[in-house]
Structure formats: structure tokens, C-alpha cells
Design an enzyme around this catalytic site. Structure first.
Site, PDB file in Angstrom:
ATOM      1  CG  ASP A  28      -1.594  -1.180   1.595  1.00  0.00           C
ATOM      2  OD1 ASP A  28      -1.550  -2.130   0.807  1.00  0.00           O
ATOM      3  OD2 ASP A  28      -2.200  -1.220   2.670  1.00  0.00           O
TER       4      ASP A  28
ATOM      5  CD  GLU B  38      -7.102  -5.196   4.027  1.00  0.00           C
ATOM      6  OE1 GLU B  38      -6.539  -5.979   4.788  1.00  0.00           O
ATOM      7  OE2 GLU B  38      -6.826  -5.138   2.810  1.00  0.00           O
TER       8      GLU B  38
END
Ligand code: FRU
Length: 451
Positions: A24, A193
Site C-alpha cells: 500500500d 481496509e
């Protein structure tokens, strides 16, 4: 036989680590002409104890690597989070200079939220009062995304299992919970998430966009990012006119955990996402690095015949401006190019090489846009990557009539933008030899090649 390391698949215009692993994007923040990008990082080319690596860019395309910003400590690994440029030093952590304050998940026995700060914008110090948001019970409680609160001070949105939670603070250190959204209203499977929350305006009306990345699941074909359009009253998000099925911010396989930059000039909403999918991310054939980011995307809202939807365009200012060819077929100039294909009805464009491999995209018999990478290149590194389930995907359009699919190609990353960015397809491909030619078929009428 493994194809790992056979060919240099490293993209030129997309961020990659020098070596090791990234997932990420974290801590996206702009200050004084510099875009800072942090990312989930481990020094070997597979997921491991998470750090934050750090890089900086002036154009969101060319990146300079900086030292590792955050490393695991007594509270745990450094999971995903965000950063803000605290120009007024509201945190008091600035010591005479405006600090960047990062908020991240300390992943230890449980997941709790911590902050760290920097005034030289290179070295980060974890705050000695961490964690700033404690958690002793929830198994999933992570990925804090800071935002400038519409009522003043700071807000944060975080994922908490099957919902997101909102907190507010004056100083980034003391936080008070204000609300939750979900599980009611959710349209997708997967653990929640990497949320993000931000306003966008269309025709003078403000809308709030909530992004939620949904943990890999079979139904979504792995990792996908869902969005909602609604309102934020300063405490919680509501969705007055929910969609009737899940809307994803990208229609293909390799676009996940995308979040926006803080403090951009003019308040532009610019997002970067991780260009991979948890289903096969650990087995990509790229050798001593593993993981890459997408281009930045400039978000906008688009009025479609089916209602307001999220759109956008890639931030590629100053590149791909030279026209190299146009027509129904041609040769490709190398491994970095842009091919804009226009058509009517069913038709497709094919990029191909001497090894008999081809990457295909276009509009199918059902009028849906599609990509097909099943025979696009290396496939032996993973059982899913080129399978029928993970190799071909289509999506209905919000618009009728003629179409245009704008493809950006960079060694192993392909991004396609269509219908004002209400439809985008971001995917990896690993051709064993460079694609040297393109051809159009059916209703795909003409292509413009730019380098
Ligand atoms: C999303 C994610 C986050 C987590 C991070 C760990 O891809 O699972 O929820 O913070 O990756 O690396």
C-alpha cells in the site's frame, strides 16, 4: 520453469522500490512543490515485517528514494496509514517548523494507532505518547486516513472489520470517536481496509466520497476498492442514494489500497494505489523488487445517464504528447507508449509480440469494456494470474454509443482510462518479449499512438 528475473519488467514511469517489497501507498502528502510518498516496505522481495519506505517527486512520475522513514518498534510492525502537513503546528510537535505528522497502525498483539513526526521531512520520530488510539479487543482496526475536518481540526477514518469508524481531534494526539459507517449499506465481501474520505464538487454541489478497499475474496476476484457517494455531517457518513450493486474505483485486477494526498495545490484529489492483487502479489516475476504503484489519478465527479459517479484522469502531464502514428495497425516504439483507441460497437485492440503473446482490450458483444491478459505473457509464476478467473474481466458502461479507451503502457503496467475515468482498467502483464505491433479488429476504428 520459473520466469523470475528473466527479463527486466521494471516500469519506468511508475514508482517501484530499488529492491525489496512494497504494498500500500502510505502517508501521501504535498509540501512546497514536493509530493511525498511512503509505502508498506520490507527489504526482501516478499511481504515481511512492515516498515515505511519514503520517496519524493515534483511531478508524481519521477521519484527520488529517501531513507526508510519508520521501522517496527515495541508496539509492533508499521502498517498502513497517512500523513498531513501540519502547517499551523497544531500538534505542537513542530519545534519551530511545520511538521509532517504521520498516523499509522502499530500492528502488535492488537492493532492500535500511533503517530510520528518530522520537521526535516526525512527523519521521523515516533511520538512518546503512542498509541494515540488504543485497542485491546478488535482483531482488525487499522489504516488510519487523516483528513482536514470540515468543522475544524483533524478527522480520521479507519477500518474496523466490517465497518469504518470516524474520529476527530484538535491536535492529532487526542482523539474522540464521532461515528461509524457499515456494515449496513455495504455491497461487497471482504474485510474492510484502507478507507479514505474526501469531498468533491459537481455543478456547485458537494458530495463526500468514501473509499474502502475490500480484502481479497473470490467474488471480487481478489483485492478491489469499493466506493460510496454520500454526505458527511462532521460526525459520520451517510449514503442517501446507495448504488444497487458494488461500484469499484477500477474494473481490473491490479488497483488496491489507493488513497489521496493531503494538502495538494488547489485542493485537487490525487490518488495513488498499489498496482497488484493479494491473490498473487508475492509471486510476481520481477526479481529483486516486488511491487509497484499506479500513476496518480486526478479524481472528478461525472454526471452519467445512470447518476453521479467517480471519474478521473491519470497525472501524466508533459509525457506521451508526441504523436508517433495513427491508423488500424502499426509498430510499437518500445515499452513505454500511449495508445488511444476509438470505436463503435463490438471491437478490440491487440498488442502482440514475436513470441505469439497478446494483450487484448476493447468492447465485447454485450457492449461491456474488457481486458484479456490470459495470453499476454509469462504465466508460469502463478496459477491464478493468467487464469480465466484472473485473466479476463469486463464491465458495463455508464454511457452508450461510440467509445474511446486510452491505454498507457509502461513495461509491465497497463492502465486504461475510458468514459471520463468512470471506467478504468489497471493490470500487470509480463510479455516474454516486448510487444512490437498493434492491430484493431471489428468496431475498433482507429488508434493514435503517442510516445
Ligand atoms: C492492505 C493491508 C492493510 C495493512 C497492510 C499491511 O493491503 O492489508 O490493511 O495495513 O496491507 O501490509
Amino acid at each position: 520453469m520459473s520466469t523470475k528475473g528473466k527479463r527486466d519488467f521494471r516500469p519506468m514511469l511508475h514508482f517501484t522500490p530499488e529492491s525489496g517489497w512494497i504494498n500500500d501507498p502510505n502517508g501521501l502528502v504535498y509540501e512546497n512543490g514536493n509530493y511525498h510518498l511512503f509505502a508498506q516496505y520490507f527489504h526482501e522481495p516478499h511481504w515481511g515485517p512492515m516498515h515505511w519506505c519514503h520517496a519524493v517527486s515534483r511531478d508524481l512520475i519521477h521519484w527520488e528514494h529517501l531513507p526508510i522513514a519508520l521501522a517496527p518498534d515495541s508496539l509492533g510492525m508499521i502498517f498502513s496509514g497517512s500523513a498531513v502537513y501540519d502547517t499551523e503546528n497544531s500538534s505542537g510537535l513542530g519545534e519551530g517548523r511545520a511538521p509532517i505528522v504521520a498516523m499509522y497502525t502499530s500492528h502488535g498483539d492488537t492493532e492500535q494507532q500511533s503517530i510520528a513526526f518530522s520537521t526535516d521531512l526525512i527523519h521521523f520520530t515516533p511520538y512518546d505518547g503512542n498509541p494515540v488510539i488504543e485497542n485491546k479487543t478488535l482483531p482488525d482496526f487499522r489504516d488510519p486516513k487523516l483528513f482536514r475536518h470540515p468543522l475544524g481540526g483533524w478527522g480520521v477514518v479507519m477500518a474496523a472489520g466490517d465497518r469504518v469508524v470516524f474520529y476527530r481531534s484538535e491536535n492529532l494526539k487526542e482523539w474522540e470517536k464521532t461515528g461509524e459507517f457499515g456494515p449496513g449499506g455495504n455491497l461487497s465481501k471482504g474485510v474492510w481496509e484502507c478507507p479514505d474520505l474526501f469531498p468533491l464538487t459537481l455543478d456547485g454541489k458537494e458530495y463526500w466520497i468514501l473509499l474502502v478497499s475490500m480484502g481479497a475474496n473470490e467474488e471480487n476476484r481478489g483485492s478491489r476498492t469499493q466506493y460510496f457517494i454520500g454526505a458527511f455531517d462532521g460526525k459520520t457518513f451517510t449514503c442517501a442514494q446507495p448504488f444497487d450493486h458494488t461500484e469499484f474505483i477500477d474494473q481490473s485486477f491490479d488497483h488496491y489500497a489507493g488513497v489521496t494526498f493531503d494538502h495538494t495545490p488547489g485542493g485537487e484529489k490525487l490518488m495513488v494505489a498499489w498496482c497488484a492483487n493479494w491473490v498473487y502479489a508475492n509471486s510476481l516475476p520481477t526479481g529483486d523488487f516486488c511491487g509497484q504503484m499506479t500513476f496518480a489519478r486526478r479524481f472528478s465527479l461525472v454526471q452519467t445517464p445512470k447518476g453521479v459517479r467517480l471519474g478521473g484522469s491519470p497525472v501524466t502531464d508533459g509525457i506521451f504528447e508526441k504523436e508517433a502514428a495513427s491508423g488500424k495497425e502499426g509498430t510499437l516504439p518500445g515499452e513505454v507508449f500511449r495508445l488511444t483507441v476509438r470505436g463503435n460497437g463490438t471491437g478490440k485492440a491487440v498488442l502482440f509480440n514475436d513470441a505469439g503473446e497478446e494483450f487484448v482490450f476493447g468492447v465485447n458483444q454485450a457492449g461491456e469494456m474488457f481486458i484479456d491478459r490470459r495470453r499476454a505473457g509469462a504465466r508460469d509464476f502463478d496459477e491464478h494470474f493468467s487464469s480465466d478467473r484472473y485473466g479476463i474481466i469486463s464491465a458495463t458502461r455508464f454511457f452508450d454509443g461510440g467509445w474511446e479507451m486510452d491505454l498507457y503502457f509502461d513495461h509491465s503496467v497497463t492502465e486504461i482510462y475510458a468514459d471520463q475515468g468512470t471506467r478504468t482498467f489497471t493490470q500487470l502483464v509480463y510479455p516474454n518479449a516486448p510487444y512490437t505491433c498493434f492491430r484493431l479488429e471489428g468496431g475498433a476504428e482507429t488508434a493514435v499512438l503517442r510516445v
